[in-house]
Motif scaffolding. Sequence first.
Motif, PDB file in Angstrom:
ATOM      1  N   MET A  45      54.047  46.294  56.580  1.00 27.66           N
ATOM      2  CA  MET A  45      55.160  47.193  56.871  1.00 27.66           C
ATOM      3  C   MET A  45      56.445  46.405  57.110  1.00 27.66           C
ATOM      4  SD  MET A  45      55.821  50.347  56.962  1.00 27.66           S
ATOM      5  CE  MET A  45      57.457  51.035  57.120  1.00 27.66           C
ATOM      6  N   ALA A  46      56.331  45.253  57.754  1.00 26.92           N
ATOM      7  CA  ALA A  46      57.512  44.417  57.969  1.00 26.92           C
ATOM      8  C   ALA A  46      58.126  43.999  56.633  1.00 26.92           C
ATOM      9  CB  ALA A  46      57.142  43.188  58.800  1.00 26.92           C
ATOM     10  N   TYR A  47      57.258  43.654  55.680  1.00 27.16           N
ATOM     11  CA  TYR A  47      57.747  43.291  54.343  1.00 27.16           C
ATOM     12  C   TYR A  47      58.396  44.502  53.682  1.00 27.16           C
ATOM     13  CZ  TYR A  47      57.811  41.252  49.651  1.00 27.16           C
ATOM     14  OH  TYR A  47      58.210  40.765  48.428  1.00 27.16           O
ATOM     15  N   ALA A  48      57.773  45.683  53.807  1.00 26.72           N
ATOM     16  CA  ALA A  48      58.331  46.892  53.217  1.00 26.72           C
ATOM     17  C   ALA A  48      59.686  47.240  53.828  1.00 26.72           C
ATOM     18  CB  ALA A  48      57.354  48.056  53.388  1.00 26.72           C
ATOM     19  N   VAL A  49      59.819  47.069  55.145  1.00 29.52           N
ATOM     20  CA  VAL A  49      61.099  47.324  55.816  1.00 29.52           C
ATOM     21  C   VAL A  49      62.169  46.371  55.292  1.00 29.52           C
ATOM     22  CG1 VAL A  49      62.304  47.157  58.027  1.00 29.52           C
ATOM     23  CG2 VAL A  49      60.094  48.322  57.893  1.00 29.52           C
ATOM     24  N   ALA A  50      61.802  45.104  55.128  1.00 25.97           N
ATOM     25  CA  ALA A  50      62.757  44.122  54.600  1.00 25.97           C
ATOM     26  C   ALA A  50      63.140  44.452  53.158  1.00 25.97           C
ATOM     27  CB  ALA A  50      62.159  42.720  54.691  1.00 25.97           C
ATOM     28  N   ALA A  51      62.161  44.891  52.360  1.00 27.39           N
ATOM     29  CA  ALA A  51      62.449  45.279  50.977  1.00 27.39           C
ATOM     30  C   ALA A  51      63.378  46.488  50.948  1.00 27.39           C
ATOM     31  CB  ALA A  51      61.146  45.591  50.242  1.00 27.39           C
ATOM     32  N   ALA A  52      63.142  47.445  51.852  1.00 26.92           N
ATOM     33  CA  ALA A  52      63.996  48.625  51.932  1.00 26.92           C
ATOM     34  C   ALA A  52      65.421  48.255  52.327  1.00 26.92           C
ATOM     35  CB  ALA A  52      63.414  49.626  52.929  1.00 26.92           C
ATOM     36  N   ALA A  53      65.561  47.270  53.202  1.00 26.06           N
ATOM     37  CA  ALA A  53      66.902  46.818  53.609  1.00 26.06           C
ATOM     38  C   ALA A  53      67.671  46.260  52.417  1.00 26.06           C
ATOM     39  CB  ALA A  53      66.780  45.777  54.720  1.00 26.06           C
ATOM     40  N   GLN A  54      66.967  45.538  51.542  1.00 27.76           N
ATOM     41  CA  GLN A  54      67.620  45.042  50.333  1.00 27.76           C
ATOM     42  C   GLN A  54      68.015  46.186  49.409  1.00 27.76           C
ATOM     43  OE1 GLN A  54      64.830  42.118  48.726  1.00 27.76           O
ATOM     44  NE2 GLN A  54      66.153  40.455  49.427  1.00 27.76           N
ATOM     45  N   LEU A  55      67.135  47.170  49.276  1.00 32.22           N
ATOM     46  CA  LEU A  55      67.446  48.309  48.417  1.00 32.22           C
ATOM     47  C   LEU A  55      68.647  49.087  48.937  1.00 32.22           C
ATOM     48  CD1 LEU A  55      63.829  49.655  47.754  1.00 32.22           C
ATOM     49  CD2 LEU A  55      65.328  48.553  46.090  1.00 32.22           C
ATOM     50  N   ALA A  56      68.788  49.164  50.257  1.00 30.88           N
ATOM     51  CA  ALA A  56      69.886  49.909  50.863  1.00 30.88           C
ATOM     52  C   ALA A  56      71.215  49.172  50.796  1.00 30.88           C
ATOM     53  CB  ALA A  56      69.554  50.237  52.317  1.00 30.88           C
ATOM     54  N   ASP A  57      71.199  47.919  50.353  1.00 30.12           N
ATOM     55  CA  ASP A  57      72.421  47.106  50.285  1.00 30.12           C
ATOM     56  C   ASP A  57      72.601  46.580  48.860  1.00 30.12           C
ATOM     57  OD1 ASP A  57      74.639  45.575  50.788  1.00 30.12           O
ATOM     58  OD2 ASP A  57      73.533  43.936  51.743  1.00 30.12           O
ATOM     59  N   PRO A  58      73.095  47.404  47.939  1.00 26.63           N
ATOM     60  CA  PRO A  58      73.244  46.969  46.548  1.00 26.63           C
ATOM     61  C   PRO A  58      74.149  45.762  46.379  1.00 26.63           C
ATOM     62  CG  PRO A  58      73.552  49.355  46.765  1.00 26.63           C
ATOM     63  CD  PRO A  58      73.546  48.793  48.142  1.00 26.63           C
ATOM     64  N   SER A  59      75.041  45.531  47.344  1.00 30.22           N
ATOM     65  CA  SER A  59      75.961  44.394  47.218  1.00 30.22           C
ATOM     66  C   SER A  59      75.215  43.070  47.207  1.00 30.22           C
ATOM     67  CB  SER A  59      76.982  44.416  48.356  1.00 30.22           C
ATOM     68  OG  SER A  59      76.342  44.249  49.615  1.00 30.22           O
ATOM     69  N   ALA A  60      74.095  42.986  47.931  1.00 32.94           N
ATOM     70  CA  ALA A  60      73.308  41.756  47.926  1.00 32.94           C
ATOM     71  C   ALA A  60      72.693  41.510  46.550  1.00 32.94           C
ATOM     72  CB  ALA A  60      72.209  41.840  48.992  1.00 32.94           C
ATOM     73  N   TYR A  61      72.207  42.561  45.921  1.00 37.41           N
ATOM     74  CA  TYR A  61      71.656  42.471  44.571  1.00 37.41           C
ATOM     75  C   TYR A  61      72.728  42.003  43.589  1.00 37.41           C
ATOM     76  CZ  TYR A  61      69.202  44.108  40.314  1.00 37.41           C
ATOM     77  OH  TYR A  61      68.607  44.201  39.076  1.00 37.41           O
ATOM     78  N   ALA A  62      73.882  42.676  43.642  1.00 36.06           N
ATOM     79  CA  ALA A  62      74.970  42.306  42.738  1.00 36.06           C
ATOM     80  C   ALA A  62      75.456  40.884  43.006  1.00 36.06           C
ATOM     81  CB  ALA A  62      76.119  43.302  42.888  1.00 36.06           C
ATOM     82  N   GLY A  63      75.571  40.523  44.276  1.00 30.56           N
ATOM     83  CA  GLY A  63      76.033  39.176  44.596  1.00 30.56           C
ATOM     84  C   GLY A  63      75.117  38.096  44.069  1.00 30.56           C
ATOM     85  N   ALA A  64      73.800  38.337  44.130  1.00 30.91           N
ATOM     86  CA  ALA A  64      72.845  37.356  43.613  1.00 30.91           C
ATOM     87  C   ALA A  64      72.963  37.201  42.108  1.00 30.91           C
ATOM     88  CB  ALA A  64      71.432  37.777  43.992  1.00 30.91           C
ATOM     89  N   VAL A  65      73.165  38.306  41.408  1.00 37.53           N
ATOM     90  CA  VAL A  65      73.279  38.251  39.951  1.00 37.53           C
ATOM     91  C   VAL A  65      74.540  37.492  39.538  1.00 37.53           C
ATOM     92  CG1 VAL A  65      73.639  39.643  37.854  1.00 37.53           C
ATOM     93  CG2 VAL A  65      71.948  40.343  39.565  1.00 37.53           C
ATOM     94  N   PHE A  66      75.657  37.805  40.153  1.00 36.97           N
ATOM     95  CA  PHE A  66      76.906  37.155  39.750  1.00 36.97           C
ATOM     96  C   PHE A  66      76.989  35.719  40.240  1.00 36.97           C
ATOM     97  CE2 PHE A  66      78.408  41.718  39.720  1.00 36.97           C
ATOM     98  CZ  PHE A  66      78.312  41.827  38.346  1.00 36.97           C
ATOM     99  N   ALA A  67      76.309  35.417  41.330  1.00 38.31           N
ATOM    100  CA  ALA A  67      76.271  34.040  41.800  1.00 38.31           C
ATOM    101  C   ALA A  67      75.463  33.162  40.837  1.00 38.31           C
ATOM    102  CB  ALA A  67      75.650  33.978  43.191  1.00 38.31           C
ATOM    103  N   ALA A  68      74.543  33.784  40.115  1.00 36.95           N
ATOM    104  CA  ALA A  68      73.729  33.039  39.162  1.00 36.95           C
ATOM    105  C   ALA A  68      74.458  32.792  37.845  1.00 36.95           C
ATOM    106  CB  ALA A  68      72.423  33.808  38.879  1.00 36.95           C
ATOM    107  N   GLY A  69      75.646  33.326  37.741  1.00 35.09           N
ATOM    108  CA  GLY A  69      76.420  33.107  36.524  1.00 35.09           C
ATOM    109  C   GLY A  69      76.952  34.408  35.975  1.00 35.09           C
ATOM    110  N   GLY A  70      78.172  34.730  36.309  1.00 33.60           N
ATOM    111  CA  GLY A  70      78.728  35.969  35.784  1.00 33.60           C
ATOM    112  C   GLY A  70      80.111  36.233  36.298  1.00 33.60           C
ATOM    113  N   ARG A  71      80.777  37.168  35.596  1.00 29.46           N
ATOM    114  CA  ARG A  71      82.137  37.618  35.959  1.00 29.46           C
ATOM    115  C   ARG A  71      83.046  36.439  36.137  1.00 29.46           C
ATOM    116  NH1 ARG A  71      82.115  43.073  38.143  1.00 29.46           N
ATOM    117  NH2 ARG A  71      83.711  42.531  39.627  1.00 29.46           N
TER     118      ARG A  71
END
Length: 497
Positions: free
Chosen positions: A471-497
């Motif tokens: 459940m702790a892992y699921a809560v952490a995964a949900a926190a990432q899903l609730a913060d799209p900026s972290a997802y976008a930041g990781a993608v662009f930090a890997a090479g983009g824009r």
Amino acid sequence: MNAWLVAPIAIPLVTLVLCMLWRRNPPLVAALSVLGAAALTVVGLALVGKVADGAILAGQMGGWQAPYGISLVIDRLAAAMVAITGVIGLATVVYGVSRPGDPAVGRDFHLFVQGLLTGVCGAFITGDVFNLYVWFEVLLIASFALMVLGGGARRLSGTVVYVFLNLLATLLFLLAAGLLYGATGTLNMAELAVHAAAGEVPAGGIVAVVLMLLAFSIKAALFPVFGWLPASYHVAWTPVSALFAGLLTKVGVYALIRIVTLVWPQAGLAHEVLLWVACFTMLVGVLGAAAQTEVRRILSFHIVSQVGYMVLGLALATPLALAGAVFYLIHHIVVKANLFFIGGLAARIAGSERLAAMGGLYAHAPWLAILFAIPALSLAGIPPLSGFWAKFVLVKASLDTGAWIAAAVALITGVFTLLSMSKIWNEAFLKAHPQGEGALRRATGSAPAYAAVAVLAAITVAIGLAAGPVMAYAVAAAAQLADPSAYAGAVFAAGGR
């Protein structure tokens, strides 16, 4: 490009190529398939460890920068889905070894399973809508071949229904992708999240996303577009139907979760619609199961009802509800695949999967009875098994948000699920076989199948007893899903824009 990003796709793909090269040697093909699935499981578990601290692995194929290149992204949810895909893939190929039948069928089975695993893993880690479509096509082509494997009029009839509805969903998806690109100028999920956060998605883009969600709803077998699933899954070869039950609808659910949380992270009209869809999906699925008289048809309708729980978590959109959806995904993939495996073993011993023609299994195969009871009770939400915690979290999240009807529907669905599992238990295991004990067969060569079933049952128990860390892992995964900026930041930090 980080090798860990490519591995979930490369391993089943390389395994598929090797199996094709040695396809004239079915035993070797089976061995290669088992090794490939085991390697995918190991890589999936390693990825879970790598992202457990919150890191998001992202990279661009071919050196092209996002949003123009092909992005691969693995966060906590994607890593968990890759790991569980490896587990179910391994259980499936091991189960398939136990009864290959025609060597050519057994050989082709392993080829197509590896192709399907390639498409499933690609769908879980892609960061681009068009490539999500491509991976859907890969897994669908493999699933079409697996569905018809072994031939027969009944199997062919079910395959026609399966192919037609899934091709319709694919057509809708492709149309939506074209409309979305025309409206926004991008199909990169990270850039779409940035546009959505800035309120820059035009009306045409919203229409495209809605159309895309309809396509995913068909693939996930949500109300009212679920009819293809109970009409087709029960006719496939047992390990095929188990693999489908565990993974295919969950790819649709995953796509729904990914797109909704990136484009509409906050509760709104879309979530309200999804909430009612989830409630009707739970009710219609479980009531449909109550009316069935064959084991795998009962289980097929329960796939529909249980998908409703996952979408309920997405619809509520709170951190706890999203965590419940993630937990439910992990729990249900294991439980549902295992029930189909056990249903196949029970039918092999009893000589039929019609409940009226079954019986005597508890006395004849007590270990099989115990192995059935574990996932069956978990599916119904009996403590302390994994299903109890998954349902508990979602019901609590519903009550916390004042979604009283949704909470009531979830509880009622759990009660009817228990009744369905009790019906299978009473008819197949407790009552005497209609033709006497002599009609029960010996399931020769089933040691690998029993091993696969036992391991999945052990995982179900382990998730229930170790619900805290999961459940702790699921809560952490949900926190990432609730913060799209972290997802976008990781993608662009890997090479983009």
